[in-house]
Design a protein around this motif. Structure first.
Motif, PDB file in Angstrom:
ATOM      1  N   LEU A 104       0.872  -1.171   0.000  1.00 31.27           N
ATOM      2  CA  LEU A 104       0.000   0.000   0.000  1.00 31.27           C
ATOM      3  C   LEU A 104       0.908   1.218   0.000  1.00 31.27           C
ATOM      4  CD1 LEU A 104      -2.699  -0.903   2.691  1.00 31.27           C
ATOM      5  CD2 LEU A 104      -2.650  -1.449   0.259  1.00 31.27           C
ATOM      6  N   TYR A 105       0.688   2.152  -0.898  1.00 27.37           N
ATOM      7  CA  TYR A 105       1.584   3.306  -0.943  1.00 27.37           C
ATOM      8  C   TYR A 105       0.840   4.580  -1.337  1.00 27.37           C
ATOM      9  CZ  TYR A 105       1.510   2.898  -6.032  1.00 27.37           C
ATOM     10  OH  TYR A 105       1.096   2.848  -7.336  1.00 27.37           O
ATOM     11  N   ARG A 106       1.469   5.663  -1.009  1.00 28.62           N
ATOM     12  CA  ARG A 106       1.016   6.972  -1.456  1.00 28.62           C
ATOM     13  C   ARG A 106       2.122   7.631  -2.243  1.00 28.62           C
ATOM     14  NH1 ARG A 106      -1.991  10.158   3.474  1.00 28.62           N
ATOM     15  NH2 ARG A 106      -3.671   8.678   3.743  1.00 28.62           N
ATOM     16  N   VAL A 107       1.739   8.455  -3.178  1.00 25.24           N
ATOM     17  CA  VAL A 107       2.725   9.267  -3.873  1.00 25.24           C
ATOM     18  C   VAL A 107       2.608  10.682  -3.330  1.00 25.24           C
ATOM     19  CG1 VAL A 107       3.484  10.173  -6.073  1.00 25.24           C
ATOM     20  CG2 VAL A 107       2.679   7.820  -5.919  1.00 25.24           C
ATOM     21  N   LEU A 108       3.709  11.197  -2.796  1.00 21.31           N
ATOM     22  CA  LEU A 108       3.700  12.537  -2.208  1.00 21.31           C
ATOM     23  C   LEU A 108       3.698  13.591  -3.302  1.00 21.31           C
ATOM     24  CD1 LEU A 108       6.292  11.953   0.661  1.00 21.31           C
ATOM     25  CD2 LEU A 108       3.848  11.458   0.589  1.00 21.31           C
ATOM     26  N   SER A 109       3.430  14.805  -2.877  1.00 20.94           N
ATOM     27  CA  SER A 109       3.289  15.887  -3.852  1.00 20.94           C
ATOM     28  C   SER A 109       4.564  16.105  -4.658  1.00 20.94           C
ATOM     29  CB  SER A 109       2.900  17.188  -3.127  1.00 20.94           C
ATOM     30  OG  SER A 109       3.781  17.422  -2.045  1.00 20.94           O
ATOM     31  N   ASP A 110       5.724  15.785  -4.078  1.00 24.34           N
ATOM     32  CA  ASP A 110       6.969  15.983  -4.807  1.00 24.34           C
ATOM     33  C   ASP A 110       7.348  14.747  -5.630  1.00 24.34           C
ATOM     34  OD1 ASP A 110       7.652  14.239  -2.872  1.00 24.34           O
ATOM     35  OD2 ASP A 110       9.207  15.454  -1.959  1.00 24.34           O
ATOM     36  N   GLY A 111       6.435  13.793  -5.725  1.00 24.89           N
ATOM     37  CA  GLY A 111       6.660  12.651  -6.586  1.00 24.89           C
ATOM     38  C   GLY A 111       7.260  11.441  -5.890  1.00 24.89           C
ATOM     39  N   ARG A 112       7.746  11.647  -4.673  1.00 26.88           N
ATOM     40  CA  ARG A 112       8.331  10.508  -3.978  1.00 26.88           C
ATOM     41  C   ARG A 112       7.243   9.577  -3.468  1.00 26.88           C
ATOM     42  NH1 ARG A 112      12.572  13.444  -0.120  1.00 26.88           N
ATOM     43  NH2 ARG A 112      10.686  14.621   0.291  1.00 26.88           N
ATOM     44  N   ARG A 113       7.596   8.319  -3.388  1.00 29.81           N
ATOM     45  CA  ARG A 113       6.640   7.305  -2.975  1.00 29.81           C
ATOM     46  C   ARG A 113       6.863   6.930  -1.521  1.00 29.81           C
ATOM     47  NH1 ARG A 113       7.058   1.162  -5.157  1.00 29.81           N
ATOM     48  NH2 ARG A 113       9.118   1.550  -4.256  1.00 29.81           N
ATOM     49  N   GLN A 114       5.817   6.826  -0.777  1.00 32.59           N
ATOM     50  CA  GLN A 114       5.918   6.307   0.583  1.00 32.59           C
ATOM     51  C   GLN A 114       5.097   5.034   0.671  1.00 32.59           C
ATOM     52  OE1 GLN A 114       7.608   7.218   3.513  1.00 32.59           O
ATOM     53  NE2 GLN A 114       6.800   5.226   4.140  1.00 32.59           N
ATOM     54  N   ILE A 115       5.746   3.930   0.967  1.00 37.47           N
ATOM     55  CA  ILE A 115       5.008   2.691   1.176  1.00 37.47           C
ATOM     56  C   ILE A 115       4.446   2.719   2.591  1.00 37.47           C
ATOM     57  CG2 ILE A 115       5.173   0.188   1.356  1.00 37.47           C
ATOM     58  CD1 ILE A 115       7.171   0.221  -0.890  1.00 37.47           C
ATOM     59  N   ILE A 116       3.135   2.634   2.690  1.00 35.11           N
ATOM     60  CA  ILE A 116       2.445   2.765   3.970  1.00 35.11           C
ATOM     61  C   ILE A 116       2.425   1.434   4.712  1.00 35.11           C
ATOM     62  CG2 ILE A 116       0.206   3.286   5.037  1.00 35.11           C
ATOM     63  CD1 ILE A 116       1.257   5.742   3.799  1.00 35.11           C
ATOM     64  N   SER A 117       2.220   0.378   3.972  1.00 30.12           N
ATOM     65  CA  SER A 117       2.044  -0.910   4.625  1.00 30.12           C
ATOM     66  C   SER A 117       2.343  -2.039   3.651  1.00 30.12           C
ATOM     67  CB  SER A 117       0.591  -1.018   5.132  1.00 30.12           C
ATOM     68  OG  SER A 117       0.336  -2.294   5.667  1.00 30.12           O
ATOM     69  N   LEU A 118       2.852  -3.130   4.167  1.00 33.94           N
ATOM     70  CA  LEU A 118       3.027  -4.339   3.377  1.00 33.94           C
ATOM     71  C   LEU A 118       2.028  -5.360   3.870  1.00 33.94           C
ATOM     72  CD1 LEU A 118       6.931  -4.558   3.287  1.00 33.94           C
ATOM     73  CD2 LEU A 118       5.403  -3.845   1.445  1.00 33.94           C
ATOM     74  N   ARG A 119       1.331  -5.990   2.952  1.00 28.54           N
ATOM     75  CA  ARG A 119       0.306  -6.957   3.335  1.00 28.54           C
ATOM     76  C   ARG A 119       0.686  -8.329   2.809  1.00 28.54           C
ATOM     77  NH1 ARG A 119      -1.699  -4.977   7.268  1.00 28.54           N
ATOM     78  NH2 ARG A 119      -3.808  -5.769   7.042  1.00 28.54           N
ATOM     79  N   PHE A 120       0.733  -9.285   3.718  1.00 21.93           N
ATOM     80  CA  PHE A 120       1.222 -10.621   3.396  1.00 21.93           C
ATOM     81  C   PHE A 120       0.060 -11.604   3.202  1.00 21.93           C
ATOM     82  CE2 PHE A 120       4.510  -8.383   5.629  1.00 21.93           C
ATOM     83  CZ  PHE A 120       5.688  -8.815   5.053  1.00 21.93           C
ATOM     84  N   ALA A 121       0.423 -12.819   2.818  1.00 24.36           N
ATOM     85  CA  ALA A 121      -0.577 -13.876   2.673  1.00 24.36           C
ATOM     86  C   ALA A 121      -1.352 -14.031   3.978  1.00 24.36           C
ATOM     87  CB  ALA A 121       0.099 -15.183   2.301  1.00 24.36           C
ATOM     88  N   GLY A 122      -2.669 -14.136   3.886  1.00 25.36           N
ATOM     89  CA  GLY A 122      -3.508 -14.269   5.061  1.00 25.36           C
ATOM     90  C   GLY A 122      -4.104 -12.946   5.510  1.00 25.36           C
ATOM     91  N   ASP A 123      -3.486 -11.839   5.098  1.00 24.19           N
ATOM     92  CA  ASP A 123      -3.983 -10.528   5.507  1.00 24.19           C
ATOM     93  C   ASP A 123      -5.239 -10.144   4.730  1.00 24.19           C
ATOM     94  OD1 ASP A 123      -1.927 -10.293   7.281  1.00 24.19           O
ATOM     95  OD2 ASP A 123      -0.738  -8.911   6.077  1.00 24.19           O
ATOM     96  N   ILE A 124      -6.071  -9.385   5.388  1.00 24.70           N
ATOM     97  CA  ILE A 124      -7.241  -8.792   4.748  1.00 24.70           C
ATOM     98  C   ILE A 124      -6.987  -7.301   4.646  1.00 24.70           C
ATOM     99  CG2 ILE A 124      -9.687  -8.250   5.072  1.00 24.70           C
ATOM    100  CD1 ILE A 124     -10.067 -11.031   6.203  1.00 24.70           C
ATOM    101  N   LEU A 125      -7.366  -6.702   3.552  1.00 23.23           N
ATOM    102  CA  LEU A 125      -7.142  -5.262   3.404  1.00 23.23           C
ATOM    103  C   LEU A 125      -8.293  -4.603   2.647  1.00 23.23           C
ATOM    104  CD1 LEU A 125      -6.030  -4.232   0.289  1.00 23.23           C
ATOM    105  CD2 LEU A 125      -4.263  -5.847   0.936  1.00 23.23           C
ATOM    106  N   GLY A 126      -8.360  -3.321   2.779  1.00 24.07           N
ATOM    107  CA  GLY A 126      -9.348  -2.562   2.018  1.00 24.07           C
ATOM    108  C   GLY A 126     -10.684  -2.416   2.712  1.00 24.07           C
ATOM    109  N   PHE A 127     -10.709  -2.688   4.022  1.00 18.03           N
ATOM    110  CA  PHE A 127     -11.987  -2.613   4.723  1.00 18.03           C
ATOM    111  C   PHE A 127     -12.362  -1.189   5.064  1.00 18.03           C
ATOM    112  CE2 PHE A 127     -14.409  -6.103   6.982  1.00 18.03           C
ATOM    113  CZ  PHE A 127     -15.612  -5.452   6.766  1.00 18.03           C
ATOM    114  N   GLU A 128     -11.412  -0.299   5.018  1.00 15.17           N
ATOM    115  CA  GLU A 128     -11.705   1.061   5.437  1.00 15.17           C
ATOM    116  C   GLU A 128     -12.786   1.670   4.549  1.00 15.17           C
ATOM    117  OE1 GLU A 128      -8.790  -0.134   4.657  1.00 15.17           O
ATOM    118  OE2 GLU A 128      -7.793   1.072   3.144  1.00 15.17           O
ATOM    119  N   SER A 129     -13.718   2.344   5.200  1.00 15.89           N
ATOM    120  CA  SER A 129     -14.816   2.969   4.470  1.00 15.89           C
ATOM    121  C   SER A 129     -14.445   4.396   4.166  1.00 15.89           C
ATOM    122  CB  SER A 129     -16.077   2.955   5.312  1.00 15.89           C
ATOM    123  OG  SER A 129     -15.968   3.907   6.341  1.00 15.89           O
ATOM    124  N   ALA A 130     -14.383   4.714   2.915  1.00 15.01           N
ATOM    125  CA  ALA A 130     -14.110   6.084   2.510  1.00 15.01           C
ATOM    126  C   ALA A 130     -14.608   6.213   1.080  1.00 15.01           C
ATOM    127  CB  ALA A 130     -12.623   6.393   2.599  1.00 15.01           C
TER     128      ALA A 130
END
Lengths: 234, 234
Positions: free
Chosen positions: A67-93
């Motif tokens: 999971l990553y974001r691209v900052l305004s200056d173009g640099r990438r920040q990886i927010i989280s690594l999700r491995f086998a068994g993980d569930i992701l994307g539950f956040e409501s937005a």
DNA sequence: CGAACCATTGACCATGATCAATGATTGTGG
DNA sequence: CCACAATCATTGATCATGGTCAATGGTTCG
């Protein structure tokens, strides 16, 4: 329903019942997710992008997702690594607050949030598990905040290796499915600093690097001491 | 929380999973919280400590709360700042993963999680709001990760001031209810660096500092440019 | 009034970023 | 299958940002 790849796995998946039917046979979200059809992604493909209105929940059966974001200056920040068994994307937005991309080839299942809420309405006892899933992601993010700030490169890197070690069943041989660039963007360093500190660990006989994406832990205690910041004279 | 959230404001809106159902007559979680009895804490008092088994949900009516962890080397990392109107402590875990402490005097209401889940069983339609609350904390934490990493001190500080500005209704006069030490532990800097960069902002006529805990924004555009990292020649 | 605490400022230094060159690995087309 | 390009990783030299140590100034509270 979703347009999922109609591989042979989908033949085994359960048909989607009507909303009013009971779901007695599926007691946990994990089980519900596992009953969804399997999808396959190649390395580099995205589950969703930052800003998307995608509303699915994903469970990773195998592989690694960043999971990553691209900052305004173009640099990438990886927010989280999700491995086998993980569930992701539950956040409501309304929009995804980050992008999700397959690092390796990935097998996953997905369920749209509307279906999830419908099941939750029928089976309110699922709520604690749902809250628990989000709480784990929150705890994960908070841990990342604590690691990123005011820790030296060698501490970050040691902690990162130990995390991989832990998630791969404590084997001394650790697979690194990420590029140096990924590691750097995850730990908030540059690739040069990552490389230099890997070399440092190697020359101090803490680890070996038989292959670029494979690492051997020689001195686990030493690595843990480094991760805890207990070594001054480095 | 700080930096990228500007473009994602709308991301916090509630999902409407069952558009055909009348939603209006249902109580919201916020309303349920507001019906709980009011409690008062002085500055410095704790809502809970890291490791506690406390299982309450809190809504802040007024004042400021900091969530923090103490790292193994004794340094403090402030994970999140929670303002009036915020709800916190919903995460389900056997133990609290951080401490919560009143920064100013605080008025708050609390509800134990068991009651919350009972409430949810009776009114499953509350689930989306519950998920939304946790999602906001998650988004907040992710924003913090993005800010902490690879941003200069002046960018962090500018973004922080803008966040306070935003949360205080866009007035040019911004109250800083935190000590320099709090700001430092939140932004992952030292008090000296915070102080030096405040001075820098002051001498460049971006802000004024009439009092230690009060700040006047003179050049909002300039501040925003700094927060976005658009100024090279500093 | 003095003590304790907080904030500011200065001098110096260390860590990690940047710029640059070289090696290693992977992928592609002849 | 090799040759070449492209990408990724390593290593070196230099520099800037922010941390550390230290002294001073300001505020608050008994």
């Amino acid at each position: 329903m979703l347009e999922l790849s109609a591989g042979l796995e989908s033949a085994h998946s359960l048909p989607i019942p009507f909303a009013d039917e009971p779901y007695n046979h599926l007691k946990t979200f994990g089980e519900i997710m596992s009953s969804q059809s399997l999808r396959r992604l190649d390395a580099g493909q995205h589950l969703f992008h930052q800003g998307d209105s995608d509303r699915n929940i994903y469970k990773i059966e195998s592989g690694l997702v960043r999971l990553y974001r691209v900052l305004s200056d173009g640099r990438r920040q990886i927010i989280s690594l999700r491995f086998a068994g993980d569930i992701l994307g539950f956040e409501s937005a309304a929009m995804r607050d980050c992008s999700a991309e397959a690092v390796t080839s990935v097998r996953l299942r997905s369920l749209d949030q509307t279906s999830a809420y419908r099941r939750l309405r029928d089976e309110p006892a699922l709520a604690p598990e749902l809250v628990s899933l989000l709480s784990q992601e929150l705890e994960n993010a908070r841990g990342q905040i604590a690691v990123l700030n005011r820790r030296s490169a060698i501490e970050k890197l040691s902690a990162f290796i130990l995390e991989l070690h832990r998630r791969q069943g404590e084997s001394d041989s650790v697979e690194i499915p990420l590029s140096r660039s990924d590691i750097a963007d995850f730990l908030g360093l540059t690739i040069e600093t990552v490389s230099r500190n890997l070399t440092k660990l190697r020359t101090r006989r803490i680890i070996q690097l038989p292959q670029i994406h494979r690492l051997l832990i020689l001195d686990l205690d030493g690595l843990e001491a480094l991760a805890a910041g207990e070594c001054e004279n480095w």
